[in-house]
Design an enzyme around this catalytic site. Structure first.
Site: not given
Length: 160
Positions: A67-68
């Site tokens: 994810c980020g």
């Protein structure tokens, strides 16, 4: 046959694609559990849930979630019994999450990790076993620690 799953949200999509290409080039059977279309991104918590269930069912022994920052995937995946997602930002951390903690999901951040680093972290994660290259006394302690954590985990997940 070597097999692994890989998944991401929109923020991890580019890194996921780079790592997936590396894995395919190394003759891994790779299941992409999403996001598969950057224009139709799946949220991190849905992808992490899919990955966690694949580990719980024993369909896979290891996976990669991106994810980020890697933290959201790690948190959601680790909320499942028997699933240990480790948010890592270096090759060293990817090695130690396996050797010390026996993590079964490598979580990375697409905002943080460049593709070349992500590939190196993946190689290390996949080629490191629990207690590998550790002193004998440390390995024995970690085996005991793993048993103690399993007991804590079981009590936590099965508390009434």
């Amino acid at each position: 046959m070597k097999k692994i799953f890989i998944g991401s949200d929109k923020s991890g999509f580019a890194l996921k694609e780079a790592i997936k290409q590396y894995l395919l080039g190394e003759a891994y059977e790779v299941e992409d559990i999403g996001t598969t279309d950057e224009e139709k991104p799946a949220p991190f918590f849905e992808v992490a849930l899919k990955g966690a269930l694949k580990i719980q069912s024993k369909e896979y022994t290891r996976g990669i979630l991106i994810c980020g920052t890697g933290m959201g995937m790690s948190i959601v995946a680790s909320k499942h019994e028997g699933v240990f997602g480790a948010a890592c930002e270096s090759v060293y951390a990817a090695e130690k999450c396996r050797a010390i903690n026996d993590a079964n999901i490598l979580c990375m951040g697409g905002w943080i990790i460049a593709p070349i680093m992500g590939v190196e972290m993946t190689k290390t994660f996949l080629n490191t076993e629990f207690t590998q290259n550790l002193e004998e006394w440390r390995a024995k302690n970690l085996v005991k620690a793993k048993e103690a954590v399993a007991k804590i985990e079981k009590e936590s997940f099965h508390r009434q």
